[in-house]
Scaffold this active site. Structure first.
Site, PDB file in Angstrom:
ATOM      1  N   ASP A  45       0.814  -1.209   0.000  1.00  7.73           N
ATOM      2  CA  ASP A  45       0.000   0.000   0.000  1.00  7.73           C
ATOM      3  C   ASP A  45       0.851   1.264   0.000  1.00  7.73           C
ATOM      4  OD1 ASP A  45      -2.327  -1.412  -0.078  1.00  7.73           O
ATOM      5  OD2 ASP A  45      -2.852  -1.136   2.028  1.00  7.73           O
ATOM      6  N   GLY A  46       1.993   1.220   0.690  1.00  8.08           N
ATOM      7  CA  GLY A  46       2.877   2.378   0.708  1.00  8.08           C
ATOM      8  C   GLY A  46       3.377   2.738  -0.674  1.00  8.08           C
ATOM      9  N   ASN A 121      -5.421   8.525   2.122  1.00  5.00           N
ATOM     10  CA  ASN A 121      -5.806   7.882   3.381  1.00  5.00           C
ATOM     11  C   ASN A 121      -6.280   8.867   4.440  1.00  5.00           C
ATOM     12  OD1 ASN A 121      -5.471   5.242   2.660  1.00  5.00           O
ATOM     13  ND2 ASN A 121      -3.610   4.895   3.836  1.00  5.00           N
ATOM     14  N   GLU A 122      -5.376   9.732   4.879  1.00  2.00           N
ATOM     15  CA  GLU A 122      -5.748  10.608   5.981  1.00  2.00           C
ATOM     16  C   GLU A 122      -4.781  11.773   6.126  1.00  2.00           C
ATOM     17  OE1 GLU A 122      -2.618   8.421   6.959  1.00  2.00           O
ATOM     18  OE2 GLU A 122      -4.408   7.218   7.323  1.00  2.00           O
ATOM     19  N   THR A 160      -9.399   2.322   7.356  1.00  2.00           N
ATOM     20  CA  THR A 160      -8.811   1.038   7.745  1.00  2.00           C
ATOM     21  C   THR A 160      -7.365   1.196   8.223  1.00  2.00           C
ATOM     22  OG1 THR A 160      -8.062   0.593   5.490  1.00  2.00           O
ATOM     23  CG2 THR A 160     -10.260  -0.206   6.101  1.00  2.00           C
ATOM     24  N   GLY A 163      -6.863   5.803  11.206  1.00  2.00           N
ATOM     25  CA  GLY A 163      -8.138   6.048  11.873  1.00  2.00           C
ATOM     26  C   GLY A 163      -8.642   4.852  12.650  1.00  2.00           C
ATOM     27  N   LYS A 164      -8.486   3.651  12.092  1.00  2.00           N
ATOM     28  CA  LYS A 164      -8.927   2.452  12.802  1.00  2.00           C
ATOM     29  C   LYS A 164      -8.092   2.216  14.055  1.00  2.00           C
ATOM     30  CE  LYS A 164      -9.898  -2.477  12.213  1.00  2.00           C
ATOM     31  NZ  LYS A 164      -9.185  -2.883  13.444  1.00  2.00           N
ATOM     32  N   ALA A 184      -5.641  10.764  21.682  1.00  2.00           N
ATOM     33  CA  ALA A 184      -5.348  10.973  23.110  1.00  2.00           C
ATOM     34  C   ALA A 184      -5.880  12.307  23.610  1.00  2.00           C
ATOM     35  CB  ALA A 184      -3.839  10.863  23.358  1.00  2.00           C
TER      36      ALA A 184
END
Length: 267
Positions: A45-46, A121-122, A160, A163-164, A184
């Site tokens: 994926d990277g 992704n994020e 996935t 975030g997961k 946190a």
């Protein structure tokens, strides 16, 4: 049809890349790394995320195919032993793609300048050695005053990933929603946050206004040290990433393979 290959440099990967190039040459595909129609990524994926950012300015006209040479990934459908079937499918099938939503990020500086980014992704907002203090707005309405390590905004496919691990839900990409998860957070008699992941509709924006002149912004894991920024605005992008679909690109199957493994019917 013009093809490019993006890959890591592990020995096993390089063997697969050489095999794919041979198969492409035998089928008279054109190899073009500058302006491809299809980008085949070989690795994990990277590797695909890196290829996405490499070709981000051509994202509307490119389709991606992922080949994994290690553990099964969410963006890599094909195994290294199946590349001949993959090339056969690519040569014989009509172009068809599945689209996944992307995250649009606008960083607005104190002077009012806008810097635009896209994430597959994020993206996260953090401080390294201090608590992040930030006001969080949903569609320009103040929602909460956050205190904690940071905030993560993810796409459905990114749900996935980071975030997961933060306790967020796994979201099907067809929903085109954003998810915000806290990193946190501090909750006591003085500071209060929702302390729960939030799913944001595709027509809404999340705006984070840090109460600091220095923070870290990550985009698909890449770190930017930001100074004198006024706010960060997140929303679903009008652009999307396209994957070549051969009839087996199924999101929930990949979720099952990654987190559950083989299951047995009890009946």
């Amino acid at each position: 049809m013009k093809i490019a290959i993006a890959h890591n440099n592990y020995p096993e990967t390089l063997k697969v890349v050489a095999h794919i190039k041979q198969l492409l040459e035998e089928r008279d595909f054109v190899y073009d790394e500058k302006y491809p129609d299809i980008v085949i990524t070989v690795g994990g994926d990277g590797t695909l995320i890196n290829a996405f950012h490499r070709y981000i300015n051509q994202i509307d006209s490119i389709r991606f195919i992922g080949v994994h040479t290690g553990h099964l990934g969410f963006y890599t459908d094909w195994r290294s032993c199946d590349v001949e079937k993959m090339i056969d499918a690519l040569a014989s099938s009509q172009a068809e793609s599945v689209k996944y939503p992307l995250l649009d990020i606008i960083l607005i500086t104190e002077s009012g300048e806008k810097e635009h980014y896209l994430a597959l992704n994020e993206s996260a907002v953090k401080r390294v050695s201090h608590t992040l203090e930030a006001n969080v707005y949903i569609d320009d309405e103040l929602f909460e005053n956050f205190r904690g390590d940071g905030l993560c905004i993810s796409t459905p496919t990114g749900s996935t990933a980071y975030g997961k691990s933060l306790g967020g839900a796994v979201i099907a990409p067809g929903l085109k929603a954003l998810q915000m998860t806290e990193i946190a957070s501090i909750n006591n008699q003085v500071f209060r946050t929702l302390s729960s992941p939030m799913v944001i509709a595709p027509d809404q924006q999340v705006m984070i206004v840090p109460n600091s002149d220095h923070f870290v912004l990550t985009i698909d894991g890449e770190r930017l040290n930001v100074r004198n920024a006024k706010k960060i605005v997140y929303q679903i992008s009008k652009k999307s990433i396209q994957f070549d679909r051969f009839g087996h690109h199924h999101f929930w199957s990949r979720v099952k393979d990654a987190f559950i493994g083989e299951t047995h019917d009890a009946f």
